[in-house]
Every structure is written in C-alpha cells, then in structure tokens.
Design a protein around this motif. Sequence first.
Motif, mmCIF file in Angstrom:
data_model
loop_
_atom_site.group_PDB
_atom_site.id
_atom_site.type_symbol
_atom_site.label_atom_id
_atom_site.label_comp_id
_atom_site.label_asym_id
_atom_site.label_seq_id
_atom_site.Cartn_x
_atom_site.Cartn_y
_atom_site.Cartn_z
ATOM 1 N N LEU A 19 -22.567 13.262 14.661
ATOM 2 C CA LEU A 19 -22.837 13.235 13.225
ATOM 3 C C LEU A 19 -23.737 14.410 12.836
ATOM 4 N N ARG A 20 -24.745 14.666 13.634
ATOM 5 C CA ARG A 20 -25.644 15.797 13.336
ATOM 6 C C ARG A 20 -24.936 17.128 13.481
ATOM 7 N N ARG A 21 -24.017 17.241 14.435
ATOM 8 C CA ARG A 21 -23.260 18.496 14.587
ATOM 9 C C ARG A 21 -22.346 18.735 13.387
ATOM 10 N N ARG A 22 -21.670 17.658 12.931
ATOM 11 C CA ARG A 22 -20.752 17.789 11.795
ATOM 12 C C ARG A 22 -21.492 17.970 10.480
ATOM 13 N N ARG A 23 -22.677 17.422 10.403
ATOM 14 C CA ARG A 23 -23.457 17.426 9.167
ATOM 15 C C ARG A 23 -24.811 18.087 9.411
ATOM 16 N N PRO A 24 -24.885 19.413 9.297
ATOM 17 C CA PRO A 24 -26.150 20.106 9.574
ATOM 18 C C PRO A 24 -27.287 19.714 8.627
ATOM 19 N N GLU A 25 -26.956 19.137 7.486
ATOM 20 C CA GLU A 25 -28.000 18.687 6.557
ATOM 21 C C GLU A 25 -28.718 17.440 7.052
ATOM 22 N N VAL A 26 -28.184 16.794 8.103
ATOM 23 C CA VAL A 26 -28.832 15.618 8.680
ATOM 24 C C VAL A 26 -29.857 16.091 9.705
ATOM 25 N N ALA A 27 -31.123 15.811 9.424
ATOM 26 C CA ALA A 27 -32.212 16.241 10.298
ATOM 27 C C ALA A 27 -32.384 15.293 11.490
ATOM 28 N N GLY A 28 -31.930 14.052 11.353
ATOM 29 C CA GLY A 28 -32.072 13.104 12.439
ATOM 30 C C GLY A 28 -31.440 11.773 12.111
ATOM 31 N N THR A 29 -31.236 10.961 13.138
ATOM 32 C CA THR A 29 -30.615 9.646 12.982
ATOM 33 C C THR A 29 -31.362 8.613 13.822
ATOM 34 N N VAL A 30 -31.345 7.391 13.351
ATOM 35 C CA VAL A 30 -31.926 6.265 14.086
ATOM 36 C C VAL A 30 -30.941 5.113 14.001
ATOM 37 N N LEU A 31 -30.663 4.500 15.134
ATOM 38 C CA LEU A 31 -29.879 3.274 15.186
ATOM 39 C C LEU A 31 -30.843 2.178 15.620
ATOM 40 N N ALA A 32 -30.982 1.164 14.790
ATOM 41 C CA ALA A 32 -31.969 0.116 15.045
ATOM 42 C C ALA A 32 -31.366 -1.249 14.768
ATOM 43 N N GLY A 33 -31.965 -2.271 15.343
ATOM 44 C CA GLY A 33 -31.571 -3.630 15.035
ATOM 45 C C GLY A 33 -32.116 -4.032 13.680
ATOM 46 N N THR A 34 -31.509 -5.031 13.072
ATOM 47 C CA THR A 34 -32.031 -5.523 11.794
ATOM 48 C C THR A 34 -33.399 -6.175 11.992
ATOM 49 N N PRO A 90 -25.714 -0.579 6.991
ATOM 50 C CA PRO A 90 -25.527 -1.627 8.008
ATOM 51 C C PRO A 90 -24.539 -1.128 9.064
ATOM 52 N N ALA A 91 -24.805 -1.489 10.313
ATOM 53 C CA ALA A 91 -23.930 -1.121 11.427
ATOM 54 C C ALA A 91 -23.586 -2.398 12.183
ATOM 55 N N GLY A 92 -22.528 -3.061 11.759
ATOM 56 C CA GLY A 92 -22.179 -4.339 12.365
ATOM 57 C C GLY A 92 -23.038 -5.459 11.802
ATOM 58 N N ARG A 93 -23.092 -6.559 12.561
ATOM 59 C CA ARG A 93 -23.826 -7.733 12.086
ATOM 60 C C ARG A 93 -25.334 -7.619 12.238
ATOM 61 N N ASN A 94 -25.803 -6.854 13.226
ATOM 62 C CA ASN A 94 -27.228 -6.891 13.554
ATOM 63 C C ASN A 94 -27.880 -5.534 13.750
ATOM 64 N N ALA A 95 -27.296 -4.483 13.203
ATOM 65 C CA ALA A 95 -27.872 -3.158 13.397
ATOM 66 C C ALA A 95 -27.810 -2.336 12.118
ATOM 67 N N LEU A 96 -28.579 -1.252 12.120
ATOM 68 C CA LEU A 96 -28.676 -0.354 10.971
ATOM 69 C C LEU A 96 -28.630 1.080 11.455
ATOM 70 N N LEU A 97 -27.953 1.923 10.708
ATOM 71 C CA LEU A 97 -27.949 3.352 10.956
ATOM 72 C C LEU A 97 -28.755 3.997 9.844
ATOM 73 N N THR A 98 -29.793 4.749 10.210
ATOM 74 C CA THR A 98 -30.625 5.434 9.219
ATOM 75 C C THR A 98 -30.547 6.928 9.460
ATOM 76 N N LEU A 99 -30.309 7.674 8.379
ATOM 77 C CA LEU A 99 -30.216 9.125 8.440
ATOM 78 C C LEU A 99 -31.358 9.738 7.650
ATOM 79 N N VAL A 100 -31.898 10.821 8.180
ATOM 80 C CA VAL A 100 -32.874 11.630 7.453
ATOM 81 C C VAL A 100 -32.148 12.925 7.109
ATOM 82 N N ALA A 101 -31.970 13.181 5.819
ATOM 83 C CA ALA A 101 -31.202 14.353 5.370
ATOM 84 C C ALA A 101 -32.086 15.273 4.546
ATOM 85 N N ASP A 102 -31.804 16.582 4.610
ATOM 86 C CA ASP A 102 -32.590 17.523 3.825
ATOM 87 C C ASP A 102 -32.086 17.570 2.385
ATOM 88 N N ASP A 103 -32.769 18.331 1.554
ATOM 89 C CA ASP A 103 -32.454 18.333 0.117
ATOM 90 C C ASP A 103 -31.133 19.004 -0.226
#
Length: 166
Positions: A19-34, A90-103
């Motif tokens: 995702l970061r390679r395809r989208r250079p505006e994404v500074a980082g990603t986090v996959l976390a549980g709810t 939301p990523a499935g029933r119990n997870a979240l995908l969070t993106l930090v994107a630049d302006d």
Amino acid sequence: MGETPVDADTMMGTELRGLRRRRPEVAGTVLAGTDGLLISSDLPETDATHLAALAAASFGLGHRVADTVRHGEFRESVLRTTAGAVVTYPAGRNALLTLVADDAADLEALHADARAVARRAGSVLDTRRPVEVTPASESHAPLAARPPGSALPRRATHHTWRRPPL
C-alpha cells in the motif's frame, strides 16, 4: 500438489508495504485490533502502539455515532490535520487499518485501495483468530457490548444549564 499456505503475518506485512509503495502519500500504516492492541505496523517514526489504541477509541466513537443516528455501519473515520490526514477503516470483524497520509493525499482515490487492503487483511485475521466472547454482567460489560440506551447510568435529578456570572 497442494498450495503452500501463506503465513498471515507475512501476508499482512506485504499488504501494508505494498500500500505504501502504491501510494507514496501514505507515510505509514497500522493494523490493530478493535481492542487497541497492535497487530502489524509500517510506521517508521510514529508510536504505532499508541496510534493503535487511539484508532480503536476513534472506531468505538465512530461506531457509536453511526449506531445512534441509524445511518448504517461504520465505514471509516477521517481526521484531517494541517499536515495531512489519519484515516481508520474496519478490517474484518475485529481489526482496524489506520493510515497516516500527507497533505497531498487524494483521499477519494486512496479510499478504494485502502478499503481493499482492509478487506484482505480482515479476511485473513477473521479466519486466523476466532472470536472469544466472555459473558459479563451488564453493569461491568464494556461500552461496546452494552445494549443501546444502557451505556451510562441515568441521573435521578434534572440539571439545567446556567450562564456563568460575567
């Protein structure tokens, strides 16, 4: 010959880096549980553990607002800042995908790619980790498990707002 199963952790790391390679505006990603616990991260400078907990809190609030106004399921939360945006899906029933994107991020274009990554990661997590439900009495149940309308105790007295003295 059968296919070799893909390790779930490897697949999720590959998805986040892709995702970061395809989208250079994404500074980082986090996959976390709810529940706020970190599952995987691709954040070089941000405290991923802290962001995972904040994303879960944001999701909980967004889910409650969507439920209160009866406008369907939570789809994403977008926090715009002076330097960009933080978006949680939301990523499935119990997870979240969070993106930090630049302006410079085109959020509409980013949403389609990010939702696809969230769907794929969620399907892996949903099959990998079965959901365990622990019964709790209603008074000690977490906020998300309480039925609507019973989240907070009702006050017996009615208070009116008063203007502070000038």
